[in-house]
Design a protein around this motif. Sequence first.
Motif, mmCIF file in Angstrom:
data_model
loop_
_atom_site.group_PDB
_atom_site.id
_atom_site.type_symbol
_atom_site.label_atom_id
_atom_site.label_comp_id
_atom_site.label_asym_id
_atom_site.label_seq_id
_atom_site.Cartn_x
_atom_site.Cartn_y
_atom_site.Cartn_z
ATOM 1 N N HIS A 269 3.989 -10.532 6.794
ATOM 2 C CA HIS A 269 5.106 -9.931 7.462
ATOM 3 C C HIS A 269 6.320 -10.644 6.669
ATOM 4 N N PRO A 270 7.497 -9.710 6.537
ATOM 5 C CA PRO A 270 8.718 -10.204 6.005
ATOM 6 C C PRO A 270 9.240 -11.357 6.592
ATOM 7 N N VAL B 240 8.454 -9.364 -12.280
ATOM 8 C CA VAL B 240 8.503 -7.919 -11.703
ATOM 9 C C VAL B 240 9.710 -7.367 -12.373
ATOM 10 N N ILE B 241 9.609 -5.959 -12.787
ATOM 11 C CA ILE B 241 10.853 -5.666 -13.398
ATOM 12 C C ILE B 241 11.404 -4.737 -12.193
ATOM 13 N N LYS B 242 12.703 -4.842 -11.935
ATOM 14 C CA LYS B 242 13.251 -3.959 -10.794
ATOM 15 C C LYS B 242 14.509 -3.577 -11.497
ATOM 16 N N GLY B 273 9.739 -8.468 -3.581
ATOM 17 C CA GLY B 273 8.839 -7.993 -2.731
ATOM 18 C C GLY B 273 9.252 -6.802 -1.801
ATOM 19 N N VAL B 274 10.536 -6.045 -2.489
ATOM 20 C CA VAL B 274 10.839 -4.917 -1.828
ATOM 21 C C VAL B 274 10.125 -3.680 -2.545
ATOM 22 N N ARG B 275 9.457 -3.044 -1.695
ATOM 23 C CA ARG B 275 8.262 -1.921 -2.375
ATOM 24 C C ARG B 275 8.844 -0.690 -1.949
#
Lengths: 427, 427
Positions: A269-270, B240-242, B273-275
């Motif tokens: 969980h965030p 990770v590439i964003k 962690g932004v999915r």
Amino acid sequence: MALLGCGVVGSQVVRLLHEQADDLAARIGAPLELAGVAVRRLGRKRDGDVDPALLTTDAEGLVARDDIDIVVEVIGGIEPARTLILSALRGGKSVVTANKALLAEDGATVHGAAKLHGTDLYYEASVAGAIPLLRPLRESLAGDRVHRVLGIVNGTTNYILDKMDSTGASFVDALEEAQALGYAEADPTADVEGFDAAAKAAILAGLAFHSRVTAADVHREGITEITATDVASAKAMGYVIKLLAICARSDDGRSVGVRVHPAMIPRGHPLAGVREAYNAVFVEAESGGQLMFYGKGAGGAPTASAVLGDLVAVARNRLAGTHGPQESTYADLRVHPMGETVTRCHVSLDVDDKPGVLARVADMFAKQDVSIQTVRQEGRGLDAQLVLVTHRATDAALSATIEGLRELDIVRGVPSVMRVEGEDNTP
Amino acid sequence: MALLGCGVVGSQVVRLLHEQADDLAARIGAPLELAGVAVRRLGRKRDGDVDPALLTTDAEGLVARDDIDIVVEVIGGIEPARTLILSALRGGKSVVTANKALLAEDGATVHGAAKLHGTDLYYEASVAGAIPLLRPLRESLAGDRVHRVLGIVNGTTNYILDKMDSTGASFVDALEEAQALGYAEADPTADVEGFDAAAKAAILAGLAFHSRVTAADVHREGITEITATDVASAKAMGYVIKLLAICARSDDGRSVGVRVHPAMIPRGHPLAGVREAYNAVFVEAESGGQLMFYGKGAGGAPTASAVLGDLVAVARNRLAGTHGPQESTYADLRVHPMGETVTRCHVSLDVDDKPGVLARVADMFAKQDVSIQTVRQEGRGLDAQLVLVTHRATDAALSATIEGLRELDIVRGVPSVMRVEGEDNTP
């Protein structure tokens, strides 16, 4: 403008008023002039560059001065802050305050005075420091329907729980470390017993649900009983223990529950990733969906940032001859007691290791209509332990179940009971 | 009020105006009456419950009506939206818009008209859907000094990059999946080439730095060139590439850089962690510290939530006979070209595997005053590859270094060059 109080936050406000004077003037359309600073004692050494000529011990006289049109209150506590704020509002002055205790205990009186006298009462700094949270709830989400506000709003307890989680420290050792680093006060009661978080929860609930919520309405449990063993077993099961403030609409939408207590949340969980003294708050709105706000929830400079944001707003309003939105309590939702709150529970039981024990334990849950999600037996013989996690049930049913379990002859003890949050509707 | 446009967002606005009519009236202090909805074609099937009697194809006539005091524009694009908004503002009407393209391309004209006619122009919905971001920048942080805004502001590209990262898919396959799920449009150019994110970056930069920034000022690179190999090798190295939008003050504070490009960020960074199609934006302010805002950045309902929040604000302002803060561009900071931006770079080189190669490569970096943080040789013989990560340097120096490397006879190819962000000042 006048400043009441010149401690950790006040001295930062003074510093920023100096350093950013040109920017503030450009943003407001007129310069902000600090005309006086009320302090308890003159001659004390202060941070920042407070002009000694501005200092006075006569706060009431300062507020009453004709050349003061905005009053910033950063004294904290109920009195004399309330009397001074009321005196300012009655004089038609705008007030900016960081006083969560006053707003949560007696918000009705101060909001009422602001409304009656048609002046501004802004208080972004009272909750979560510099994190813009009250303005988004009060304005950005004014066209939406908030279902739940859930978050970590006390940095001190988050620091302590984070240390317990990462180092295995006991509560007492983690508290001492927090005190040594200045994250906890010498008397940590307000933080560790959840009073600070409860005041913030009351303010957030009032804004989110357009109702009046006071600190007395908030179910409050602190973190002093959390042991290193609790933290370690939560960790072993993929959970982390956090002190959460939760304001949620009931399933039928007609009442709200407001509570502050430690809870286990899944490590994915965030909120589980919120470390040290940071704060983070989720807002779940019907159209807006899951929103999260994260940042430093306390400290002189972050709190001063929020104070100055409000100061710019009230100064702009004065120049425009208007005021911002007043307190909104039209929905007048009932605050239901903790027993009606629907939650989930993690329970560890020391039990006799013999046939029929699980059946009798399960029967006790069934009697209260509480259904069990998972159950696991650990150890054998004298060390036998049952670890259960329930499905959603009312807190009253969960409490009654625990009481019943304690009375069973096959249950030798109930070493741990903790609510579980963040597994349903996880963002 | 009048609504211009009744597509994905407009139909949700109509639905919420109905469903939440009582709440909106209570929060504003007066009911909101939808007097007309301008559409391109009558008779088309629409989501929600739009009263056909309200529909008109005469948008200009609707805006000009005397009984209309608030105009909500959700048509998008430059024309006819600009003409209609200007016509409304000139008529003293308040405008709420979700139109990022117009604000980023010709914000000066529309903001100028709002200022001249003393009326409101609100546009929270133009950036990051329901996430309150513009109001916090414009109001909550009005007393602070913003150093940097860094975030993921385009859900489509985040969805694509997230799928590439989690499944190893190629860009084309991930794009097709995003299109099938409705996350990407049939013509995905605006999203995948970074135009959408660049418009949002321009709006954010203007607000954060109190300056005028247009889409043309934004350095823009899309994600169409990102290969499955790029994603896999970033992953292997813990990155990770964003696609990031970055608006940052220069070190001397006198200019700002505004850019949109793919970048490698460490997996431990909160933005990593932004999915899926979520958005998240960091704001770094001098006193407030690191703040993060997270939520759904697009979609009918979240965007409508932002529109309604603005609608409540402008309606309250009209009732109070006032208007909110106007555009603030007093700081008038120069927007510097990409070459002056300070960043870091990750470079993979196919090289000859013989003595002296590293010395010649290192010399090329030294010539441009770019210092190397890490270098690693992978493979041997014909497969030899050097992987380098630089320290901070200007983008011009980094580009010149890459050009120089391409010309070295010992370098057989430069398969990957990507900027690295989020390792300094990581929250």
